[in-house]
Design an enzyme around this catalytic site. Structure first.
Site, PDB file in Angstrom:
ATOM      1  N   ASP A 118       5.871  -4.077   0.273  1.00  0.00           N
ATOM      2  CA  ASP A 118       5.375  -5.461   0.326  1.00  0.00           C
ATOM      3  C   ASP A 118       5.995  -6.247  -0.833  1.00  0.00           C
ATOM      4  O   ASP A 118       5.880  -5.828  -1.991  1.00  0.00           O
ATOM      5  CB  ASP A 118       3.846  -5.423   0.185  1.00  0.00           C
ATOM      6  CG  ASP A 118       3.208  -6.796   0.285  1.00  0.00           C
ATOM      7  OD1 ASP A 118       3.951  -7.803   0.386  1.00  0.00           O
ATOM      8  OD2 ASP A 118       1.966  -6.859   0.250  1.00  0.00           O
ATOM      9  N   SER A 174      -4.015 -10.559   0.868  1.00  0.00           N
ATOM     10  CA  SER A 174      -3.102 -11.437   0.160  1.00  0.00           C
ATOM     11  C   SER A 174      -3.842 -12.305  -0.863  1.00  0.00           C
ATOM     12  O   SER A 174      -4.586 -11.780  -1.675  1.00  0.00           O
ATOM     13  CB  SER A 174      -2.357 -12.291   1.198  1.00  0.00           C
ATOM     14  OG  SER A 174      -1.265 -12.889   0.632  1.00  0.00           O
TER      15      SER A 174
END
Ligand SMILES: *[C@@H]1O[C@H](CO)[C@@H](O)[C@H](O)[C@H]1NC(C)=O
Ligand SMILES: *[C@@H]1O[C@H](CO)[C@@H](O)[C@H](O)[C@H]1NC(C)=O
Ligand SMILES: *[C@@H]1O[C@H](CO)[C@@H](O)[C@H](O)[C@H]1NC(C)=O
Ligand SMILES: *[C@@H]1O[C@H](CO)[C@@H](O)[C@H](O)[C@H]1NC(C)=O
Ligand SMILES: *[C@@H]1O[C@H](CO)[C@@H](O)[C@H](O)[C@H]1NC(C)=O
Length: 549
Positions: free
Chosen positions: A476, A198
């Site tokens: 995602d 991330s």
């Protein structure tokens, strides 16, 4: 809200989250409809993932906390101010005298403690086991206990930026002396593999670009290397990837809700139906409707670790209320007369909206503690709510990074585009907290909008280097900000530059792992196998740098 009622709210929120089976690792925390309730919920959710994954705290004793001294300011040492940066070491597989490698996981925007599962059974353990390497989790400055300041005022936060944090990692790699290990394992004399997921994934990629002499290999998982002010694509991934009937119901419900809010007569009964009659601003009301959507990101391939809230919400939304309607109305068009339910205040609504209201009342509104008003719990327009700058206000940390360098504000999509968020959610609404929470300091002022250029000049969608692996998840919501974005150029997947998309995966699905890889689902076992293979291949190319004469 007074701090005591905030504490009460937090206690309630914790119960709510634990009932919902907790959220997985969340980062990067977007600014999805900002209010204190959500900010605290996000912080707590990240924390809680450790408790769930690691209920007995096993592993914590095996990995005692260690400290590394860092300068507060790498670029101006005149103050001489330093702080201790925390890290944890997995020595299970390290073979003395073999010279590494070292696998380091960047803790990113949360307490490093939350990352210990990845040291114990996740990607660090997996790669250390395969390579006979040493595993490390390195906490990010300002998070957890790696804190150099006395409070979180704008001035005190001015050393929380990408440049300082990258310099921390470089200094650590070049100078750390591991407890109980005589060998010098610093870079560049030892190969280091730098992993992040991330925000930390973007950092892993940046480290490979900024410090190529120290970072032998890097793995950017769900690495958001494209910082951007407007990021409406986040919810669009959810719109397209969610179960189609559920997605249709959300989309139609939100369109109808926007229409009703614009008619002042029906706005109040509508908000009352959702249990929010006293919330003053319609923006805050529609922002709360994003709550179930935010749980998409917290899914994990291991349901014991991830969240099921999104699927539970869809089940609740799609189901015709018992006793009101025949079961077969679920397949009729939205607002077909057979689907409508008459309600007080002159409202007549499709059953999906009534379900949405019930879900919100049961799961969101109910977390507002007795004695607090709805405005105190869910309102975002009172600047005093953001005034506290004590160290426990940890929501100020990532939010500061959002407001200064990263952005990712999530307004509604451009006009005419299909959407599952309200048109009332604008860039102004999403970014107003940057002005509300960070009063100009003597030494630093938060800009009106973040300067994302500082991130994007490092490569953006096209960031690339030998021995930099890019790994993303197909569904995602952060994928549009990674090199697997629809806006990025396609590239080949090679051993030297791996470029892998995990099918059906959400956020950094490779970071988490099971003790026995054969117990993992096939797609996760496959990516872990591929990661082991390319790291082993990289290490074959390793030659120690020549000593300077
Ligand atoms: C704003 O919040 C402060 C502190 O939480 C509170 O004392 C004050 O009454 C609030 N103001 C309004 C207008 O609600
Ligand atoms: C914050 O901490 C700094 C020193 O680190 C101090 O000078 C300042 O007065 C503090 N401000 C507040 C509001 O606590
Ligand atoms: C409202 O939600 C609760 C809890 O989610 C559920 O038990 C109940 O059946 C729902 N009521 C209606 C009318 O759908
Ligand atoms: C934004 O950051 C870039 C790169 O660091 C810098 O060149 C530019 O001057 C900054 N822009 C502003 C308005 O500060
Ligand atoms: C891992 O799981 C597989 C299949 O369940 C089993 O055959 C194997 O013995 C396990 N390995 C270890 C080291 O426990």
């Amino acid at each position: 809200m007074a701090s005591s009622s905030l504490a009460k709210a937090l206690a309630t929120v914790l119960i709510y989250i634990s009932l919902c089976n907790a959220l997985g690792a969340l980062p990067p925390l977007g600014s999805q409809g900002i209010n204190l309730w959500k900010l605290q919920q996000q912080q707590q959710a990240v924390k809680l993932s450790l408790t769930v994954q690691n209920p007995s705290n096993s592993g914590v004793e095996e990995f005692p906390v260690q400290w590394f001294q860092q300068p507060l300011d790498h670029f101006d040492s005149s103050s001489g101010h330093t702080f201790g940066q925390r890290y944890w070491v997995n020595k299970r597989h390290y073979e003395p005298g073999t010279g590494g490698p070292v696998i380091v996981l960047d803790g990113g925007e949360t307490s490093g403690e939350d990352r210990i599962p990845f040291l114990d059974t996740g990607i660090v353990e997996i790669l250390a086991r395969a390579t006979g390497g040493l595993g490390v989790v390195l906490e990010h400055r300002y998070y957890g206990e790696s804190i150099a300041v006395e409070n979180l005022t704008t001035d005190s936060l001015r050393w929380l930026n990408n440049e300082q944090a990258a310099a921390d990692s470089a200094n650590f790699m070049a100078n750390v002396k591991f407890d109980g290990i005589d060998e010098d394992l610093t870079a560049p004399g030892t190969p280091w593999i730098y992993y992040g997921g991330s925000y930390a994934g973007a950092r892993a990629a940046h480290m490979k670009i900024l410090y190529p002499e120290l970072v032998f290999g890097a793995i950017a998982s769900s690495g958001v290397t494209h910082a951007t002010i407007v990021y409406w694509e986040y919810f669009d991934i959810i719109r397209t990837a969610a179960e189609p009937k559920c997605s249709y119901h959300i989309q139609k419900s939100i369109e109808t809700i926007d229409r009703l809010l614009s008619t002042k007569r029906l706005a109040h009964p509508l908000k009352a139906l959702f249990g929010l009659p006293d919330l003053q601003h319609d923006e805050d009301f529609v922002s709360l409707l994003e709550t179930p959507l935010n749980s998409w990101q917290a899914k994990n391939w291991d349901p014991a670790f991830g969240s099921n809230v999104f699927d539970e919400f869809c089940d609740a939304l799609n189901k015709p209320p018992f006793g009101f309607l025949a079961a077969d109305v679920a397949d009729l068009e939205f607002e077909d007369p057979a689907r409508m339910i008459s309600l007080p205040g002159g409202l007549s609504l499709d059953f999906a909206i009534v379900n949405y209201a019930n879900w919100t009342k049961q799961n969101v509104v109910s977390t507002c503690p007795e004695g607090s008003t709805q405005e105190e719990c869910f309102g975002t327009f009172n600047n005093s709510q953001y005034a506290a700058t004590t160290l426990d206000q940890t929501w100020r940390l990532w939010q500061f990074q959002v407001c200064t360098q990263w952005g990712f504000f999530m307004p509604a999509p451009p006009p005419g585009y299909p959407r599952i968020v309200s048109n009332l959610i604008t860039l102004d609404y999403e970014s107003k907290i940057c002005k509300q929470a960070y009063a100009p300091g003597k030494y630093f002022t938060v800009p009106p909008l973040p300067n994302v250029t500082a991130v994007d000049v490092l490569g953006d969608f096209d960031i690339a280097a030998d021995r930099l692996a890019i790994i993303d998840g197909e569904v995602d919501p952060w994928r549009p900000a990674t090199p697997h974005s629809q806006y990025a150029m396609d590239r080949d997947d090679t051993v030297l530059r791996p470029f892998k998309l995990i099918p059906h995966a959400v956020h950094h699905y490779d970071e988490y792992g099971l003790k026995n890889l054969s117990d993992e689902p096939p797609e996760i076992r496959k990516i872990h196998g591929e990661m082991i293979a390319f790291v082993m291949e990289w290490l074959k190319d390793w030659t120690p740098p020549k000593e300077d004469q």
